[in-house]
Scaffold this motif. Structure first.
Motif, mmCIF file in Angstrom:
data_model
loop_
_atom_site.group_PDB
_atom_site.id
_atom_site.type_symbol
_atom_site.label_atom_id
_atom_site.label_comp_id
_atom_site.label_asym_id
_atom_site.label_seq_id
_atom_site.Cartn_x
_atom_site.Cartn_y
_atom_site.Cartn_z
ATOM 1 N N THR A 4 0.820 -1.214 0.000
ATOM 2 C CA THR A 4 0.000 0.000 0.000
ATOM 3 C C THR A 4 0.854 1.264 0.000
ATOM 4 O O THR A 4 0.316 2.361 0.047
ATOM 5 N N GLY A 5 2.181 1.113 -0.021
ATOM 6 C CA GLY A 5 3.059 2.279 -0.031
ATOM 7 C C GLY A 5 3.268 2.890 1.330
ATOM 8 O O GLY A 5 3.559 4.077 1.436
ATOM 9 N N LYS A 64 -3.661 6.258 -3.489
ATOM 10 C CA LYS A 64 -4.371 6.143 -4.762
ATOM 11 C C LYS A 64 -5.496 7.156 -4.896
ATOM 12 O O LYS A 64 -5.829 7.580 -5.990
ATOM 13 N N ASN A 65 -6.078 7.555 -3.741
ATOM 14 C CA ASN A 65 -7.159 8.541 -3.805
ATOM 15 C C ASN A 65 -6.661 9.956 -3.523
ATOM 16 O O ASN A 65 -7.448 10.868 -3.326
ATOM 17 N N ASN A 66 -5.321 10.133 -3.470
ATOM 18 C CA ASN A 66 -4.679 11.433 -3.237
ATOM 19 C C ASN A 66 -5.041 12.068 -1.903
ATOM 20 O O ASN A 66 -4.999 13.287 -1.765
#
Length: 81
Positions: A4-5, A64-66
């Protein structure tokens, strides 16, 4: 680093012996500073664990959703506090 980073650090020690696995939370006054090395980024991150609960999650990659609010960006923990 997870898929997930992020890097998650739990503020606890664990060990196993003949009586099983033991997990003990760190005492808030037992450490001055926590340093975490991430081999994937080849960077060390530093933070005062007393400023957090039982864990911290550092975001290494953009979500991913910033999402930007309420996260701990790893870049903010590159210097010793």
């Amino acid at each position: 680093m997870s898929s997930t980073g992020t890097i998650s650090v739990r503020f606890q020690s664990s060990w196993s012996d003949r009586n099983g696995t033991h997990i003990v939370d760190w005492k808030k006054d037992s450490l001055d500073l926590v340093a975490v090395y991430c081999p994937e980024t080849d960077v060390c991150y530093y933070f005062d664990h007393t400023q957090f609960g039982k864990t911290i999650t550092l975001r290494v990659e953009t979500s991913k959703n910033n999402q930007a609010r309420g996260i701990n960006r790893a870049d903010d923990y590159l210097r010793v506090p």
